[in-house]
Design a protein around this motif. Structure first.
Motif, PDB file in Angstrom:
ATOM      1  N   PHE A 197      89.317 102.479  21.882  1.00 30.03           N
ATOM      2  CA  PHE A 197      90.384 101.744  21.207  1.00 30.03           C
ATOM      3  C   PHE A 197      89.824 100.653  20.305  1.00 30.03           C
ATOM      4  N   THR A 198      88.673 100.131  20.648  1.00 35.68           N
ATOM      5  CA  THR A 198      88.074  99.052  19.858  1.00 35.68           C
ATOM      6  C   THR A 198      87.640  99.513  18.473  1.00 35.68           C
ATOM      7  N   LEU A 199      87.505 100.830  18.264  1.00 30.67           N
ATOM      8  CA  LEU A 199      87.094 101.349  16.963  1.00 30.67           C
ATOM      9  C   LEU A 199      88.267 101.459  15.987  1.00 30.67           C
ATOM     10  N   MET A 200      89.483 101.266  16.489  1.00 31.99           N
ATOM     11  CA  MET A 200      90.660 101.377  15.634  1.00 31.99           C
ATOM     12  C   MET A 200      90.864 100.100  14.820  1.00 31.99           C
ATOM     13  N   PRO A 201      91.338 100.222  13.567  1.00 35.79           N
ATOM     14  CA  PRO A 201      91.665  99.016  12.787  1.00 35.79           C
ATOM     15  C   PRO A 201      92.745  98.197  13.491  1.00 35.79           C
ATOM     16  N   GLY A 202      92.786  96.907  13.165  1.00 31.20           N
ATOM     17  CA  GLY A 202      93.725  96.009  13.836  1.00 31.20           C
ATOM     18  C   GLY A 202      95.175  96.448  13.711  1.00 31.20           C
ATOM     19  N   VAL A 203      95.579  96.916  12.524  1.00 29.69           N
ATOM     20  CA  VAL A 203      96.962  97.325  12.340  1.00 29.69           C
ATOM     21  C   VAL A 203      97.287  98.557  13.176  1.00 29.69           C
ATOM     22  N   VAL A 204      96.323  99.458  13.322  1.00 29.97           N
ATOM     23  CA  VAL A 204      96.528 100.648  14.151  1.00 29.97           C
ATOM     24  C   VAL A 204      96.644 100.252  15.620  1.00 29.97           C
ATOM     25  N   GLN A 205      95.810  99.305  16.043  1.00 38.50           N
ATOM     26  CA  GLN A 205      95.899  98.810  17.414  1.00 38.50           C
ATOM     27  C   GLN A 205      97.278  98.198  17.684  1.00 38.50           C
ATOM     28  N   ALA A 206      97.786  97.462  16.703  1.00 43.34           N
ATOM     29  CA  ALA A 206      99.099  96.829  16.880  1.00 43.34           C
ATOM     30  C   ALA A 206     100.198  97.875  17.030  1.00 43.34           C
ATOM     31  N   VAL A 207     100.127  98.929  16.221  1.00 46.83           N
ATOM     32  CA  VAL A 207     101.130  99.998  16.304  1.00 46.83           C
ATOM     33  C   VAL A 207     101.028 100.704  17.656  1.00 46.83           C
ATOM     34  N   ALA A 208      99.818 101.063  18.056  1.00 46.20           N
ATOM     35  CA  ALA A 208      99.627 101.777  19.328  1.00 46.20           C
ATOM     36  C   ALA A 208     100.066 100.938  20.520  1.00 46.20           C
ATOM     37  N   SER A 209      99.924  99.620  20.410  1.00 46.39           N
ATOM     38  CA  SER A 209     100.258  98.742  21.533  1.00 46.39           C
ATOM     39  C   SER A 209     101.752  98.652  21.807  1.00 46.39           C
ATOM     40  N   VAL A 210     102.562  99.103  20.855  1.00 44.51           N
ATOM     41  CA  VAL A 210     104.004  99.110  21.074  1.00 44.51           C
ATOM     42  C   VAL A 210     104.402 100.222  22.041  1.00 44.51           C
ATOM     43  N   PHE A 211     103.620 101.297  22.064  1.00 43.90           N
ATOM     44  CA  PHE A 211     103.975 102.479  22.842  1.00 43.90           C
ATOM     45  C   PHE A 211     103.240 102.491  24.188  1.00 43.90           C
ATOM     46  N   PRO A 212     103.781 103.213  25.161  1.00 45.21           N
ATOM     47  CA  PRO A 212     103.191 103.149  26.512  1.00 45.21           C
ATOM     48  C   PRO A 212     101.856 103.858  26.662  1.00 45.21           C
ATOM     49  N   LEU A 213     101.544 104.851  25.790  1.00 52.82           N
ATOM     50  CA  LEU A 213     100.335 105.642  25.995  1.00 52.82           C
ATOM     51  C   LEU A 213      99.077 104.781  25.974  1.00 52.82           C
ATOM     52  N   ARG A 214      99.016 103.809  25.066  1.00 50.70           N
ATOM     53  CA  ARG A 214      97.825 102.933  24.991  1.00 50.70           C
ATOM     54  C   ARG A 214      97.620 102.217  26.316  1.00 50.70           C
ATOM     55  N   TRP A 215      98.713 101.734  26.928  1.00 46.15           N
ATOM     56  CA  TRP A 215      98.617 100.961  28.170  1.00 46.15           C
ATOM     57  C   TRP A 215      98.365 101.868  29.370  1.00 46.15           C
ATOM     58  N   MET A 216      98.892 103.083  29.321  1.00 46.92           N
ATOM     59  CA  MET A 216      98.572 104.050  30.378  1.00 46.92           C
ATOM     60  C   MET A 216      97.064 104.283  30.426  1.00 46.92           C
ATOM     61  N   ALA A 217      96.493 104.619  29.262  1.00 41.71           N
ATOM     62  CA  ALA A 217      95.070 104.944  29.202  1.00 41.71           C
ATOM     63  C   ALA A 217      94.215 103.747  29.624  1.00 41.71           C
ATOM     64  N   GLN A 218      94.572 102.547  29.170  1.00 38.97           N
ATOM     65  CA  GLN A 218      93.791 101.367  29.540  1.00 38.97           C
ATOM     66  C   GLN A 218      93.914 101.086  31.024  1.00 38.97           C
ATOM     67  N   GLY A 219      95.108 101.255  31.588  1.00 36.43           N
ATOM     68  CA  GLY A 219      95.286 101.043  33.017  1.00 36.43           C
ATOM     69  C   GLY A 219      94.486 102.016  33.853  1.00 36.43           C
ATOM     70  N   VAL A 220      94.442 103.281  33.420  1.00 33.54           N
ATOM     71  CA  VAL A 220      93.642 104.276  34.147  1.00 33.54           C
ATOM     72  C   VAL A 220      92.157 103.951  34.017  1.00 33.54           C
ATOM     73  N   ARG A 221      91.732 103.535  32.819  1.00 30.45           N
ATOM     74  CA  ARG A 221      90.328 103.148  32.655  1.00 30.45           C
ATOM     75  C   ARG A 221      89.959 102.001  33.594  1.00 30.45           C
ATOM     76  N   SER A 222      90.869 101.072  33.780  1.00 30.66           N
ATOM     77  CA  SER A 222      90.559  99.929  34.647  1.00 30.66           C
ATOM     78  C   SER A 222      90.323 100.355  36.089  1.00 30.66           C
ATOM     79  N   ALA A 223      90.922 101.497  36.469  1.00 29.37           N
ATOM     80  CA  ALA A 223      90.711 101.996  37.833  1.00 29.37           C
ATOM     81  C   ALA A 223      89.428 102.815  37.944  1.00 29.37           C
ATOM     82  N   LEU A 224      89.030 103.470  36.859  1.00 30.42           N
ATOM     83  CA  LEU A 224      87.866 104.354  36.900  1.00 30.42           C
ATOM     84  C   LEU A 224      86.564 103.647  36.554  1.00 30.42           C
ATOM     85  N   TYR A 225      86.623 102.654  35.650  1.00 27.07           N
ATOM     86  CA  TYR A 225      85.409 101.991  35.176  1.00 27.07           C
ATOM     87  C   TYR A 225      84.945 100.911  36.154  1.00 27.07           C
TER      88      TYR A 225
END
Length: 287
Positions: A197-225
């Motif tokens: 996600f860090t490779l995405m431009p700031g505006v793309v990150q902002a758009v993705a952060s509105v939707f649940p998929l970005r937070w699902m993936a980050q939450g799962v990463r927090s459990a696996l990493y």
């Protein structure tokens, strides 16, 4: 037996019958189990899974596993569920359910139960294959497993309600795949499921952060990493509070919007509308 208990028991019976039919139909079962996604995960894991992500030392296979877990939830809830609703509307299933006392509620209990079972099976399949075939790291502590469970529970609730709303708005099952699949694939790309996600431009990150998929993936990463990898996230932390907050907002919005849209859709279903759709289908195939 109370009305609610009767709806739940009848809905669960419907779900059992649907699952029995599903198990006997191999082509549909293959689609519902998302085995193609599991194969893709194995290929990605074998080809580039051992390469580290940036300077973190964390293998990319963990990124893929987290992304495919989130995809398993979204595909069952935001893709397959809306298409099933649209199909049942077109073939008259919803119209028949409306003619039975509490029929629509019973229908939805059955459908949602099948969706939840599909999510559980597909997520378990991704994690088991990742652990056994790719030797991907799994949650290493009780706290990490708890994080994985609450993230998946909130994600599934939010995505199921979103899927119900999308299904109520789809013009039909034939158009539904294009309407839902392309936006979902686009969200996958920008939400950190297969590309950091860090490779995405700031505006793309902002758009993705509105939707649940970005937070699902980050939450799962927090459990696996490993905990130290949080420093390589955009905010430098796992943002568990923000993850729970965004997913809860989607749950609330979905709980308010989805029932209204489904009620409006079922009210509009009539015998004449069903007959028109059948006539149109006959004209398309030249009958």
């Amino acid at each position: 037996m109370s009305r609610t208990s009767k709806v739940l028991s009848t809905g669960l019976l419907r779900a059992r019958l649907e699952l029995r039919v599903l198990v006997r139909n191999r082509s549909v079962l293959f689609s519902q189990l998302q085995l193609a996604n599991v194969v893709m995960l194995v290929v990605l894991g074998k080809v580039i899974g051992d390469d580290p992500i940036g300077g973190s030392g964390q293998p990319q296979v963990t990124l893929f596993v987290a992304g495919f877990v989130a995809l398993a939830v979204c595909q069952a809830t935001i893709l397959q569920f809306p298409l099933a609703l649209a199909t049942d509307r077109e073939d008259g299933t919803l119209l028949r359910a409306r003619g039975i006392p509490d029929g629509v509620a019973t229908y939805l209990v059955g459908r949602v139960t099948v969706v939840l079972i599909t999510v559980v099976v597909n997520v378990a399949l991704v994690l088991v294959v990742a652990a056994l075939v790719l030797r991907a790291p799994m949650p290493s502590t009780v706290g990490a497993w708890f994080t994985l469970l609450w993230v998946l529970a909130l994600s599934t609730c939010a995505a199921t309600l979103l899927g119900a709303a999308v299904g109520a708005m789809l013009p039909g099952a034939r158009q539904g795949t294009g309407w839902v699949l392309l936006p979902l694939m686009g969200l996958m790309v920008i939400s950190g499921t297969v590309i950091p996600f860090t490779l995405m431009p700031g505006v793309v990150q902002a758009v993705a952060s509105v939707f649940p998929l970005r937070w699902m993936a980050q939450g799962v990463r927090s459990a696996l990493y490993e905990p130290a990898y949080a420093a390589y996230e955009v905010a430098g932390s796992w943002q568990h509070a923000e993850t729970a907050g965004v997913l809860l907002v989607w749950v609330v919005v979905g709980a308010v919007v989805a029932p209204r849209l489904i009620a409006r859709t079922t009210r509009r279903e009539t015998g004449s509308a069903l007959e028109e759709r059948r006539d149109e289908a006959s004209r398309r195939v030249g009958i």
